[in-house]
Motif scaffolding. Structure first.
Motif, PDB file in Angstrom:
ATOM      1  N   PHE A   1       1.568  -2.425 -14.524  1.00 50.12           N
ATOM      2  CA  PHE A   1       0.364  -3.252 -14.531  1.00 50.12           C
ATOM      3  C   PHE A   1      -0.611  -2.934 -15.669  1.00 50.12           C
ATOM      4  O   PHE A   1      -1.048  -3.842 -16.372  1.00 50.12           O
ATOM      5  CB  PHE A   1      -0.322  -3.159 -13.166  1.00 50.12           C
ATOM      6  CG  PHE A   1      -1.517  -4.062 -13.019  1.00 50.12           C
ATOM      7  CD1 PHE A   1      -1.361  -5.443 -13.005  1.00 50.12           C
ATOM      8  CD2 PHE A   1      -2.789  -3.537 -12.886  1.00 50.12           C
ATOM      9  CE1 PHE A   1      -2.459  -6.280 -12.861  1.00 50.12           C
ATOM     10  CE2 PHE A   1      -3.889  -4.357 -12.743  1.00 50.12           C
ATOM     11  CZ  PHE A   1      -3.720  -5.732 -12.728  1.00 50.12           C
ATOM     12  N   PRO A   2      -0.962  -1.668 -15.913  1.00 50.19           N
ATOM     13  CA  PRO A   2      -1.936  -1.398 -16.985  1.00 50.19           C
ATOM     14  C   PRO A   2      -1.458  -1.846 -18.369  1.00 50.19           C
ATOM     15  O   PRO A   2      -2.252  -2.241 -19.211  1.00 50.19           O
ATOM     16  CB  PRO A   2      -2.123   0.125 -16.936  1.00 50.19           C
ATOM     17  CG  PRO A   2      -1.766   0.488 -15.543  1.00 50.19           C
ATOM     18  CD  PRO A   2      -0.646  -0.447 -15.161  1.00 50.19           C
TER      19      PRO A   2
ATOM     20  N   CYS B   1      -6.165  -2.002  -7.525  1.00 48.08           N
ATOM     21  CA  CYS B   1      -7.505  -1.472  -7.844  1.00 48.08           C
ATOM     22  C   CYS B   1      -7.386  -0.047  -8.384  1.00 48.08           C
ATOM     23  O   CYS B   1      -8.057   0.307  -9.353  1.00 48.08           O
ATOM     24  CB  CYS B   1      -8.398  -1.495  -6.607  1.00 48.08           C
ATOM     25  SG  CYS B   1      -8.896  -3.147  -6.123  1.00 48.08           S
ATOM     26  N   LYS B   2      -6.516   0.764  -7.772  1.00 46.35           N
ATOM     27  CA  LYS B   2      -6.319   2.136  -8.255  1.00 46.35           C
ATOM     28  C   LYS B   2      -5.730   2.132  -9.666  1.00 46.35           C
ATOM     29  O   LYS B   2      -6.056   2.983 -10.487  1.00 46.35           O
ATOM     30  CB  LYS B   2      -5.412   2.917  -7.308  1.00 46.35           C
ATOM     31  CG  LYS B   2      -6.073   3.233  -5.988  1.00 46.35           C
ATOM     32  CD  LYS B   2      -5.404   4.291  -5.148  1.00 46.35           C
ATOM     33  CE  LYS B   2      -3.949   4.164  -4.957  1.00 46.35           C
ATOM     34  NZ  LYS B   2      -3.384   5.067  -3.947  1.00 46.35           N
ATOM     35  N   ALA B   3      -4.864   1.177  -9.945  1.00 46.77           N
ATOM     36  CA  ALA B   3      -4.209   1.129 -11.255  1.00 46.77           C
ATOM     37  C   ALA B   3      -5.166   0.715 -12.369  1.00 46.77           C
ATOM     38  O   ALA B   3      -4.918   0.996 -13.539  1.00 46.77           O
ATOM     39  CB  ALA B   3      -3.024   0.171 -11.217  1.00 46.77           C
ATOM     40  N   ILE B   4      -6.256   0.042 -12.020  1.00 43.64           N
ATOM     41  CA  ILE B   4      -7.238  -0.387 -13.026  1.00 43.64           C
ATOM     42  C   ILE B   4      -7.754   0.815 -13.817  1.00 43.64           C
ATOM     43  O   ILE B   4      -7.999   0.723 -15.014  1.00 43.64           O
ATOM     44  CB  ILE B   4      -8.419  -1.147 -12.373  1.00 43.64           C
ATOM     45  CG1 ILE B   4      -7.941  -2.487 -11.814  1.00 43.64           C
ATOM     46  CG2 ILE B   4      -9.578  -1.337 -13.326  1.00 43.64           C
ATOM     47  CD1 ILE B   4      -7.557  -3.519 -12.830  1.00 43.64           C
ATOM     48  N   SER B   5      -7.889   1.976 -13.170  1.00 46.35           N
ATOM     49  CA  SER B   5      -8.382   3.159 -13.879  1.00 46.35           C
ATOM     50  C   SER B   5      -7.453   3.537 -15.027  1.00 46.35           C
ATOM     51  O   SER B   5      -7.880   4.098 -16.026  1.00 46.35           O
ATOM     52  CB  SER B   5      -8.555   4.336 -12.921  1.00 46.35           C
ATOM     53  OG  SER B   5      -7.289   4.722 -12.409  1.00 46.35           O
ATOM     54  N   ASN B   6      -6.167   3.212 -14.907  1.00 49.42           N
ATOM     55  CA  ASN B   6      -5.213   3.521 -15.984  1.00 49.42           C
ATOM     56  C   ASN B   6      -5.441   2.650 -17.218  1.00 49.42           C
ATOM     57  O   ASN B   6      -4.951   2.972 -18.290  1.00 49.42           O
ATOM     58  CB  ASN B   6      -3.775   3.338 -15.501  1.00 49.42           C
ATOM     59  CG  ASN B   6      -3.359   4.409 -14.518  1.00 49.42           C
ATOM     60  OD1 ASN B   6      -4.000   5.439 -14.413  1.00 49.42           O
ATOM     61  ND2 ASN B   6      -2.300   4.155 -13.788  1.00 49.42           N
TER      62      ASN B   6
END
Length: 192
Positions: free
Chosen positions: A85-86, A109-114
């Motif tokens: 995803f990132p 949502c957690k993957a957005i930080s990547n």
């Protein structure tokens, strides 16, 4: 943007990634990467065709595992989400992002930080990271790997999402006047 002499692009998942060599012919390039489900393939294909009008043929990998319901488990696996995803989010349209997030909102949502991680920033020499290229793993060529028949948990039920995006890929190619060829790569009978 590719060399204008390149007019054929291979796209798909690990079956294309590990079966087709970029060096086989000068006029082809491969954009396959392990775990590319058809939402991600569609995203890559949109950018590829928009940036490279010289491409007149797309060869898309297709096999049973691509269209089975079990393929959707990749959309809900946190490690897979973090892997895919990132890298492709910056190229995705809102509709595709909403579709993915619908599978597992908290995971995306957690993957957005990547997205903001230094190792995930895309640079000019980081082309393979996004698009994919010829890769072959030691497992692919190991004789021992051919002697073990892995157990698969196929549901033998078609995935509505995979068929939806397979249709979108077909429509995209038609709209650009691009020939679409489906290819199932050979797989050793003891492996699949």
């Amino acid at each position: 943007t590719l060399n204008r002499k390149i007019n054929i692009a291979f796209i798909g998942d690990s079956h294309i990634e590990q079966s087709i060599s970029d060096e086989a012919q000068y006029s082809i390039l491969k954009f396959a990467q392990s775990g590319d489900n058809y939402i991600y393939t569609y995203t890559k294909l949109q950018k590829l065709l928009n940036d490279n009008p010289s491409i007149d043929t797309i060869v898309l990998g297709i096999d049973f595992h691509n269209i089975d319901k079990t393929s959707e488990e990749w959309y809900t696996s946190q490690s897979y989400i973090n892997f895919k995803f990132p890298k492709l989010y910056p190229y995705m349209k809102a509709k595709e992002v909403r579709k993915l997030v619908g599978f597992y909102p908290w995971g995306y949502c957690k993957a957005i930080s990547n997205l903001f991680s230094i190792q995930d920033l895309i640079t000019d020499d980081d082309f393979v990271k996004v698009y994919g290229s010829y890769q072959i793993s030691s497992d692919t060529i190991s004789k021992d790997s051919l002697l073990v028949k892995p157990k698969h948990n196929y549901k033998e039920v078609p995935s509505a999402t995979q068929f939806e995006y397979l249709g979108k890929i077909r429509e995209l190619c038609q709209s650009k006047g691009v020939k679409l060829i489906f290819l199932t790569c050979p797989i050793h009978s003891n492996t699949y």
